[in-house]
Write a protein that holds these residues in place. Structure first.
Motif, short mmCIF file in Angstrom:
data_model
loop_
_atom_site.label_atom_id
_atom_site.label_comp_id
_atom_site.label_asym_id
_atom_site.label_seq_id
_atom_site.Cartn_x
_atom_site.Cartn_y
_atom_site.Cartn_z
N GLY A 212 11.53 0.23 -6.62
CA GLY A 212 11.07 -1.14 -6.69
C GLY A 212 9.59 -1.21 -5.84
N ASN A 213 9.47 0.00 -5.05
CA ASN A 213 8.61 -0.24 -4.02
C ASN A 213 8.07 0.99 -3.49
N ILE A 214 6.61 1.48 -3.49
CA ILE A 214 6.57 2.59 -3.00
C ILE A 214 7.03 3.11 -1.54
N TYR A 215 7.39 2.26 -0.88
CA TYR A 215 8.01 2.29 0.38
C TYR A 215 9.52 2.95 0.47
N TYR A 216 10.32 2.33 -0.52
CA TYR A 216 11.46 3.11 -1.09
C TYR A 216 11.48 4.23 -1.61
#
Lengths: 369, 348
Positions: free
Chosen positions: B46-50
């Motif tokens: 869902g998010n580039i961090y994840y």
């Protein structure tokens, strides 16, 4: 015939595709709604990351979560992203991800429960400078991190006093989890307490090299009881449950003999209930409590009121109600005298006239008067 | 139905069955399954961090999976990946801390140390198997415990003075890069993923394209036939364990030089080595299969962390769903049987 097989395979793939496709679509929708609610969040929120023990470890994490729940109830907060919540770590690698998740969700204050999270909190506090962090049992020197330490030695000193006065064989056992500064404080304080109350008693110190191995705790306790030790204190998390089991089993078989235990972190009285000789007795003398809940409530309240102790280390001892002794077991011999001795020592420690050793080195030079 | 198609179909059906049964369990216990899977997806991609974290988690899984798969292709069941992983982790950090060298020597040296440590740890069960026919499953399980406590001892009493963890390694031995962290919003993504992909290629090349690989596989198919054909069964058994251990040790370096940058005492196993078994199973013991299976496991593991917060699904249920997928993969025999039955009907 080949074709039929192919048809079956194709239809399976198709079915998979539609199933997965459905998942994909709803994903997008929910994504949008999630973002909508995130922006509308105004008030103070607080989250915590547990270590692998989880919030039902009957000890450390459970106590922290209890503190958070009480804090939430006091301030009319709901469990969830708009109030207070927790994330459980499945392995050491998850600490960083979980701390990041909570901070990215917009929690105002995020707790890392346990010294294992020190590095992760240190790294993330530098990146997420808007979030406030607090770490239990370790020190992190960042302006947005509050470090919380306990004087476990003061609580276990009182437990040592009780053990020293209860023992008949003058042989006492200590089961540690893994060797660390925290458990060393438990050990040093306990041995000092025994020494202060009963200089003739000896303490047999054993480490289980695990916080989760109940069978190892039971094996060590069994050896200790067999060699004539009649009081055992386990500062070993889940490993300690094995000690309780051994004590209960032996008490049930041989009700006339003493098999006492002392619990740790929270009041573990419930672990000691056993039916021996036709009546219900309890093998837990008391517990050396570490009030993580009080510390969590205290730091959360301070943060909410705007005087968050960032960059500082707050140490909770007897005087701050951060450690203490659970109510004494009614079944122990001459309870009143022991209770009085405990209160006397407690006053002396609180007033500072007795300094409880925190390491084995300090224990060597300790002399109780 | 061709063997290749079946090999692809079986794991996919297993995953689908796992998801379907997981959905039923969630609905039956009153949780919103759609929200749960959404949270799983968002928690992984869902998010580039994840996404960075998923790749980070996938890296050791690929290598642990390769380690199990490699030994399995030679007919050995290396349960000791966990232990080889831990000694590799320790060795890489030890070398990282002990020397002060320029990066282009220090980093390869630390990686090499992890490979050698893992290989040595696996050499012992390999030797015992080859020389005395002591079953490698028993030896490697025991070696896991030896590794756990020996590494704890070395961390506490040799590298540090009674501390719970070592200091962090200097930058010259680190696989991490500020650039990778910056493009993934401070995730712990590191260069190890490149090494893992290279290792996938090495495994495929070694087994499928070299004479040595042919011998190794021959021993895996039938020891007696291999022996009759003039191949040294014992030599190949030891060699396969050593290579398997080398992969596992390298997986440890991924944690030591990448994810963590230090090594801490452990109260229990990390689970990476054991997940490697599941990864190898799901990947049908091939390099490419292991790669995709590791991807799935990494995404599940990281994404699942988000489920309690975003969907209110308790961690225990998440564990059940992961376990279900592993269960259906492990029982792939059932699925194979089912597919075969349908195929046979066609023939009739």
């Amino acid at each position: 015939m080949k074709k039929r097989k192919l048809g079956l395979a194709l239809s399976l793939v198709l079915a998979a595709g539609t199933l997965l496709g459905a998942c994909g679509k709803t994903t997008d929708n929910n994504n949008a709604t999630n973002k909508g609610t995130k922006n509308a969040k105004p008030s103070f929120t607080v989250g915590m990351v547990t270590d692998v023990g989880g919030i039902d470890d009957k000890s450390f994490n459970q106590s922290a979560w209890k503190g958070l729940q009480e804090f939430g109830a006091d301030n009319n907060m709901q469990k969830g992203t708009k109030g207070f919540d927790y994330l459980q770590s499945q392995s050491d690698a998850d600490y960083s991800t979980n701390l990041n998740t909570l901070s990215r969700q917009g929690f105002s204050l995020v707790y890392g429960i346990g010294f294992m999270m020190q590095q992760a909190v240190d790294d993330i506090a530098k990146q997420q400078t808007k979030t406030k962090f607090a770490i239990i049992d370790a020190e992190v020197k960042e302006p947005n991190v509050a470090s919380v330490l306990f004087k476990e030695n003061e609580g276990s000193f009182l437990a040592g006093v009780v053990a020293g006065m209860v023992t008949k064989t003058n042989k006492i056992g200590f089961i540690g989890g893994m060797e660390s500064a925290v458990i060393e404080r438990f050990e040093a304080g306990f041995r000092a307490g025994v020494q202060a109350a009963n200089p003739k008693a000896t303490v047999d110190v054993q480490y289980a090299a695990s916080f989760t191995s109940a069978e190892k705790g039971q094996a060590i306790a069994s050896k200790m009881y067999s060699s004539g030790e009649d009081v055992i204190f386990a500062a070993a998390g889940g490993t300690g449950t094995g000690m309780f089991k051994e004590a209960r089993d032996r008490k049930a078989k041989d009700p006339s003999k003493d098999f006492w235990t002392i619990g740790v972190d929270s009041d573990q009285t419930a672990e000691g209930v056993v039916t021996a000789g036709g009546k219900q007795v309890n093998v837990v003398l008391t517990s050396s409590m570490k009030r993580v809940d009080n510390a969590v409530k205290d730091i959360s309240t301070k943060a909410m009121k705007g005087n968050f102790p960032g960059g500082q280390t707050t140490t909770y001892g007897l005087a701050e109600d951060g450690v203490g002794l659970a109510p004494l077991n009614d079944g122990m011999p001459n309870k009143d005298a022991i209770q009085k001795a405990v209160s006397d020592w407690q006053d002396k420690i609180k007033s500072g006239s007795v300094k409880v050793p925190a390491t084995r080195a300090e224990l060597k030079t300790f002399s109780a008067k | 139905m061709s063997k290749r198609l079946r090999n692809i179909l079986v794991p996919i059906i297993a995953i689908l069955l796992g998801i379907i049964v997981g959905t039923i369990i969630m609905v039956a216990s009153g949780y919103d399954a759609v929200a749960a899977y959404t949270a799983l997806w968002n928690g992984a991609f869902g998010n580039i961090y994840y996404t960075g974290e998923v790749v980070r988690q996938v890296t050791p899984y690929i290598l642990a999976g390769l380690a199990v798969a490699f030994a399995f292709r030679v007919g050995l069941f290396n349960i000791g990946v966990e232990g080889q992983f831990m000694v590799g982790w320790l060795a890489s950090v030890w070398v990282g801390l002990a020397f002060h060298l320029p990066k282009f020597i220090h980093l390869p040296l630390a990686i090499l140390a992890s490979i050698i440590a893992g290989a040595l740890w696996a050499f012992i069960p390999g030797l015992l198997k080859a020389r005395f026919r002591i079953h490698e499953v028993i030896v490697t399980i025991m070696m896991n415990y030896v590794a756990l406590y020996v590494t704890n001892y070395i961390i506490q009493h040799v590298i540090t003075n009674n501390a719970d963890r070592t200091p962090s390694i200097p930058d010259s031995a680190s696989l991490r890069s500020p650039w990778l962290a910056s493009i993934t919003d401070f995730s712990r993504l590191h260069w190890g993923i490149v090494l893992a992909i290279i290792c996938c290629f090495i495994m495929w090349f070694l087994l499928e394209k070299t004479t040595r690989g042919f011998e190794l596989r021959a021993v895996g198919f039938n020891q007696h036939a291999a022996h009759y054909a003039g191949m040294s069964v014992n030599k190949n058994i030891i060699l396969s364990m050593v290579i398997s251990g080398a992969f596992a040790g390298l997986a440890g370096a991924m944690e030591g030089l990448g994810t963590f940058g230090y090594v801490a005492t452990k109260a229990a196993f990390t689970g990476v080595g054991f997940n490697g078994i599941a990864v190898a199973l799901l990947g049908a013991n091939t390099a490419l299969g292991v790669f995709f299976a590791a991807l799935l496991f990494g995404a599940l593991e990281v994404g699942a962390l988000n489920m309690p917060l975003a969907a209110g699904v308790p961690n225990e249920l998440v564990d059940i769903i992961i376990a279900l997928i592993v269960f259906f993969v492990a029982s792939s025999y059932l699925i194979r049987w089912f597919i075969e039955r349908i195929s046979k009907k066609g023939v009739k």
